[in-house]
Enzyme design. Structure first.
Site, mmCIF file in Angstrom:
data_model
loop_
_atom_site.group_PDB
_atom_site.id
_atom_site.type_symbol
_atom_site.label_atom_id
_atom_site.label_comp_id
_atom_site.label_asym_id
_atom_site.label_seq_id
_atom_site.Cartn_x
_atom_site.Cartn_y
_atom_site.Cartn_z
ATOM 1 N N SER A 254 0.700 -1.038 0.175
ATOM 2 C CA SER A 254 0.007 0.079 0.008
ATOM 3 C C SER A 254 0.778 1.298 0.064
ATOM 4 C CB SER A 254 -1.130 -0.178 1.213
ATOM 5 O OG SER A 254 -2.034 0.806 0.856
ATOM 6 N N GLU B 264 -9.918 -4.387 -5.483
ATOM 7 C CA GLU B 264 -9.536 -3.185 -4.728
ATOM 8 C C GLU B 264 -9.302 -1.916 -5.347
ATOM 9 O OE1 GLU B 264 -5.598 -3.094 -2.943
ATOM 10 O OE2 GLU B 264 -5.111 -5.182 -3.851
ATOM 11 N N HIS C 170 -7.035 -6.403 -0.253
ATOM 12 C CA HIS C 170 -5.918 -5.425 0.014
ATOM 13 C C HIS C 170 -4.972 -6.045 0.924
ATOM 14 C CE1 HIS C 170 -3.624 -1.828 -0.055
ATOM 15 N NE2 HIS C 170 -3.848 -1.557 0.924
#
Length: 321
Positions: free
Chosen positions: A168, A262, A292
């Site tokens: 991320s 996602e 995710h």
């Protein structure tokens, strides 16, 4: 489960190991939404969000590191954790930057995953606790990341025995660190692993809105809040904040794993295309039926075990070159 490697030059994906989504993945989906997803989508202050995320992760038993030794490690003044494999000695080091929108997250959330990678590769995994926004906005986290890399190099570990990783926002940070290292005249690491990297802080990808109904962890609204905390009024397109807009010439080989469901899916897809155009070797793995950063749940989730095995194979391939 359906996992495939996609050649970004070929619009038709090539599938490998097609399997149905695991029963555990189906059972965990609502739990992910109600625990980690609820925290990451909450407008609560970031300080409270950090505590709530650790509590949620603890409820999911993500802190159980099997097959590795965990110790506190401060590198270039940056605190963190070091995971080393049991009964092995190697200077090969994965520097892994945690996710959390540059405002939340912590190394301890990834000890289970790090221990699995360490056991599979025989390498050390260093988890820096880089400074977080809004107390420490951009480029504080990047400064910490680059300082850690410099220190690992200075300790005698050659660049070809180092890899970057992250998920991320941490995936974006790993890319930004590689870019900053190149621009500073430092050698590239052997490889970069990016799990669902956040590469576009302008949030312009079609999947930001198009995958809202299938996203379990993130929300477009909270993504905007993370950007505001991290960048304030700064330019969102600057490459060291939004690596999607960078020139990737000379950057290390790249493994990208992302779920097709996602909101950050297009951040990975567009990154792969841009890096490939610059001549970077890119392995883009698009997964079905997961969420995710599912890789953080080895032992609990078969798809995580498979993803980490693929990660280990990628790292060992480039560490051996």
């Amino acid at each position: 489960m359906r996992v495939f490697n996609k050649n970004v030059q070929n619009p038709m994906p090539a599938y490998a190991n097609p399997k149905p989504v695991s029963i555990r993945a189906r059972l965990l989906r609502p739990m992910i939404r109600l625990t980690i997803g609820r925290v990451m989508s909450s407008p609560m202050p970031h300080v409270k969000q950090r505590r709530a995320l650790i509590k949620s992760a603890a409820s999911m038993k993500l802190f159980h590191a099997r097959g590795g030794k965990i110790s506190e490690q401060t590198t270039a003044g940056v605190p963190g954790l070091l995971v080393t494999p049991t009964g092995a000695s190697s200077d090969r080091t994965l520097i892994y930057f945690h996710g959390g929108g540059y405002a939340v997250g912590a190394p301890q959330l990834y000890t289970s995953m790090a221990a699995r990678i360490s056991r599979l590769t025989g390498a050390r995994v260093l988890l820096p606790s880089y400074r977080l926004a809004p107390e420490h906005p951009f480029p504080s986290g990047l400064d910490d990341a680059l300082a850690v890399y410099r220190a690992v190099l200075a300790s005698g570990v050659p660049a070809q025995h180092i890899a970057f990783g992250g998920d991320s926002a941490g995936g974006g940070l790993s890319l930004a660190c590689a870019l900053a290292a190149r621009d500073a005249g430092l050698p590239q690491p052997a490889a970069i692993v990016a799990y669902s990297p956040w590469t576009d802080l302008t949030t312009s990808g079609a999947s930001i809105k198009g995958n809202v109904s299938t996203e379990l962890v993130l929300s477009p609204r909270e993504a905007e809040r993370f950007v505001a905390s991290y960048l304030g009024d700064r330019d969102r397109t600057q490459p060291l904040a939004s690596p999607l807009f960078a020139d990737y010439a000379g950057i290390a080989p790249l493994l990208i794993q992302v779920s097709a469901h996602e909101i950050l899916f297009d951040d990975s897809r567009r990154l792969a295309a841009r890096a490939r155009e610059a001549g970077v070797a890119v392995d883009l793995q698009i997964w079905d039926g997961v969420w995710h950063v599912w890789q953080a749940m080895p032992a609990l989730l078969p798809e995580a075990d498979t993803a980490l095995a693929a990660t280990a194979a990628f790292l060992q391939q480039h560490w051996s070159l």
